[in-house]
Design a protein around this motif. Structure first.
Motif, PDB file in Angstrom:
ATOM      1  N   ALA A  57       3.342  18.107 -11.826  1.00  0.00           N
ATOM      2  CA  ALA A  57       4.204  17.031 -12.317  1.00  0.00           C
ATOM      3  C   ALA A  57       4.279  15.900 -11.306  1.00  0.00           C
ATOM      4  O   ALA A  57       4.271  14.716 -11.666  1.00  0.00           O
ATOM      5  CB  ALA A  57       5.596  17.571 -12.618  1.00  0.00           C
ATOM      6  N   ALA A  58       4.343  16.268 -10.014  1.00  0.00           N
ATOM      7  CA  ALA A  58       4.396  15.253  -8.965  1.00  0.00           C
ATOM      8  C   ALA A  58       3.100  14.449  -8.906  1.00  0.00           C
ATOM      9  O   ALA A  58       3.118  13.233  -8.682  1.00  0.00           O
ATOM     10  CB  ALA A  58       4.667  15.915  -7.616  1.00  0.00           C
ATOM     11  N   ARG A  59       1.991  15.131  -9.112  1.00  0.00           N
ATOM     12  CA  ARG A  59       0.701  14.439  -9.078  1.00  0.00           C
ATOM     13  C   ARG A  59       0.635  13.377 -10.175  1.00  0.00           C
ATOM     14  O   ARG A  59       0.225  12.245  -9.927  1.00  0.00           O
ATOM     15  CB  ARG A  59      -0.434  15.444  -9.249  1.00  0.00           C
ATOM     16  CG  ARG A  59      -1.819  14.827  -9.252  1.00  0.00           C
ATOM     17  CD  ARG A  59      -2.888  15.905  -9.150  1.00  0.00           C
ATOM     18  NE  ARG A  59      -4.216  15.360  -9.356  1.00  0.00           N
ATOM     19  CZ  ARG A  59      -5.335  16.005  -9.080  1.00  0.00           C
ATOM     20  NH1 ARG A  59      -5.283  17.219  -8.556  1.00  0.00           N
ATOM     21  NH2 ARG A  59      -6.508  15.455  -9.314  1.00  0.00           N
ATOM     22  N   GLY A  60       1.071  13.735 -11.368  1.00  0.00           N
ATOM     23  CA  GLY A  60       1.079  12.764 -12.454  1.00  0.00           C
ATOM     24  C   GLY A  60       2.005  11.602 -12.158  1.00  0.00           C
ATOM     25  O   GLY A  60       1.665  10.439 -12.422  1.00  0.00           O
ATOM     26  N   ALA A  61       3.184  11.901 -11.610  1.00  0.00           N
ATOM     27  CA  ALA A  61       4.138  10.847 -11.282  1.00  0.00           C
ATOM     28  C   ALA A  61       3.593   9.940 -10.190  1.00  0.00           C
ATOM     29  O   ALA A  61       3.731   8.710 -10.248  1.00  0.00           O
ATOM     30  CB  ALA A  61       5.466  11.464 -10.846  1.00  0.00           C
ATOM     31  N   ALA A  62       2.968  10.536  -9.176  1.00  0.00           N
ATOM     32  CA  ALA A  62       2.430   9.753  -8.068  1.00  0.00           C
ATOM     33  C   ALA A  62       1.334   8.801  -8.543  1.00  0.00           C
ATOM     34  O   ALA A  62       1.306   7.622  -8.168  1.00  0.00           O
ATOM     35  CB  ALA A  62       1.890  10.684  -6.988  1.00  0.00           C
ATOM     36  N   VAL A  63       0.436   9.311  -9.369  1.00  0.00           N
ATOM     37  CA  VAL A  63      -0.641   8.467  -9.895  1.00  0.00           C
ATOM     38  C   VAL A  63      -0.066   7.313 -10.709  1.00  0.00           C
ATOM     39  O   VAL A  63      -0.500   6.166 -10.575  1.00  0.00           O
ATOM     40  CB  VAL A  63      -1.614   9.307 -10.745  1.00  0.00           C
ATOM     41  CG1 VAL A  63      -2.572   8.406 -11.528  1.00  0.00           C
ATOM     42  CG2 VAL A  63      -2.402  10.271  -9.870  1.00  0.00           C
ATOM     43  N   GLU A  64       0.937   7.601 -11.526  1.00  0.00           N
ATOM     44  CA  GLU A  64       1.552   6.538 -12.330  1.00  0.00           C
ATOM     45  C   GLU A  64       2.210   5.485 -11.442  1.00  0.00           C
ATOM     46  O   GLU A  64       2.067   4.278 -11.695  1.00  0.00           O
ATOM     47  CB  GLU A  64       2.584   7.123 -13.293  1.00  0.00           C
ATOM     48  CG  GLU A  64       3.207   6.107 -14.241  1.00  0.00           C
ATOM     49  CD  GLU A  64       2.232   5.542 -15.264  1.00  0.00           C
ATOM     50  OE1 GLU A  64       2.544   4.487 -15.850  1.00  0.00           O
ATOM     51  OE2 GLU A  64       1.169   6.156 -15.485  1.00  0.00           O
ATOM     52  N   CYS A  65       2.931   5.925 -10.416  1.00  0.00           N
ATOM     53  CA  CYS A  65       3.574   4.978  -9.510  1.00  0.00           C
ATOM     54  C   CYS A  65       2.545   4.054  -8.857  1.00  0.00           C
ATOM     55  O   CYS A  65       2.749   2.836  -8.757  1.00  0.00           O
ATOM     56  CB  CYS A  65       4.365   5.727  -8.436  1.00  0.00           C
ATOM     57  SG  CYS A  65       5.862   6.553  -9.039  1.00  0.00           S
ATOM     58  N   LEU A  66       1.429   4.640  -8.421  1.00  0.00           N
ATOM     59  CA  LEU A  66       0.383   3.839  -7.781  1.00  0.00           C
ATOM     60  C   LEU A  66      -0.311   2.924  -8.780  1.00  0.00           C
ATOM     61  O   LEU A  66      -0.594   1.760  -8.483  1.00  0.00           O
ATOM     62  CB  LEU A  66      -0.635   4.764  -7.100  1.00  0.00           C
ATOM     63  CG  LEU A  66      -0.090   5.581  -5.915  1.00  0.00           C
ATOM     64  CD1 LEU A  66      -1.125   6.592  -5.439  1.00  0.00           C
ATOM     65  CD2 LEU A  66       0.322   4.660  -4.772  1.00  0.00           C
TER      66      LEU A  66
END
Length: 305
Positions: A155-164
């Motif tokens: 879930a964090a990976r998806g959120a991090a990619v979206e933020c970037l």
């Protein structure tokens, strides 16, 4: 409360012969999912305006990870128009689809599949759900925001990619296990595009973290009443807002502390709604903004809100 849809299994798929346009969500377990309530409420509303949706129906299947390949084959053969994937199938399915949407490739996970003549097409609508929910519930945008992300899992990976991808000002990731944190940081390096990205241990936040950051919880800490908070908000420079991806329970220890500190906060129910609405857009062509209100109403009813 919204009446829950029956939980189907692989054997039901083996003998599937129902008429109409079928959609499904797969998970293990899946009995907690309110996706059928959300999607069928939106489809019922669409059917009143567009006759082509009159025979669309959304169901749920409890599929063990070992049988996911077989389930995907059967769903494709049975002409299911679309499939949602939840834990633990998002990552498993990534390498089992014919085509992956470019925006989902850095995430390494898909939560939405669409039938095509060449095989399943894979998408990930979680990022859209997060970005839209943060704006809707907190009046913030990921773009230009300093982000403190809690967690280094899927879930964090998806959120991090979206933020970037949205163009955040900076991204600081907190995780207890350094090995997992370093692995995520390495994965994000190719998509950072000059945005400062760093990691830290939640027990010892760096003193130079930015004031006014948006804190996003992408861990499972808070799902149980006995869970500790993933971080002590008081140990951080005062954040501008806190968003917790967890939606059940609606109040986690992290959100309770945010409220006590007077920091605006929101849970993940809006994210659930908007990622679902985006999936339905992929299958139907109807903009997510048009179906989100019906999904939100059904989601809130499912929790007695």
């Amino acid at each position: 409360m919204v009446e829950s849809a029956p939980v189907l299994e692989l054997r039901d798929l083996e003998t599937w012969s129902r008429p109409g346009t079928a959609l499904a969500v797969l998970g293990h377990p899946i009995k907690h999912s309110i996706s059928p309530a959300m999607h069928n409420a939106a489809l019922a509303r669409l059917a009143r305006e567009h006759a082509r949706f009159a025979d669309w129906n959304y169901v749920r299947f409890d599929i063990h990870p070992d049988t996911l390949p077989r389930a995907l084959e059967l769903l494709y053969a049975r002409n299911f128009r679309g499939v949602n994937l939840t834990v633990p199938h998002k990552i498993i399915a990534f390498d089992r689809v014919a085509e992956v949407d470019p925006a989902a490739r850095p995430v390494g996970a898909v939560n939405t599949l669409r039938w095509s003549a060449g095989g399943w097409q894979g998408f990930n609508t979680d990022g859209y759900g997060l970005a839209t929910a943060v704006t809707e519930t907190l009046g913030r945008t990921l773009r230009g925001s300093h982000i403190i992300l809690l967690g280094a899992g899927g879930a964090a990976r998806g959120a991090a990619v979206e933020c970037l991808q949205q163009g955040c000002a900076s991204l600081a990731i907190a995780n207890r296990t350094r090995e997992n944190l370093d692995a995520l940081l390495a994965t994000l390096a190719p998509v950072a595009n000059g945005i400062p990205v760093r990691g830290f241990a939640p027990a010892t936040p760096p003193a130079d973290l930015p004031v006014g950051a948006l804190v996003i919880n992408a861990t499972s800490a808070g799902l149980r009443d006995t869970d500790p908070s993933p971080i002590d908000l008081a140990a951080l420079p005062r954040p501008s807002a806190v968003f917790d991806m967890i939606y059940n329970p609606p109040q986690t220890p992290l959100l309770r502390q945010a409220t006590a500190l007077g920091v605006p906060n929101a849970n993940g129910l809006s994210m659930l709604v908007h990622q679902g609405a985006k999936a339905l857009e992929i299958w139907s062509g109807i903009p997510a903004s048009q179906t989100a209100p019906a999904m939100n109403q059904a989601a809130r009813a499912a929790f007695g809100l």
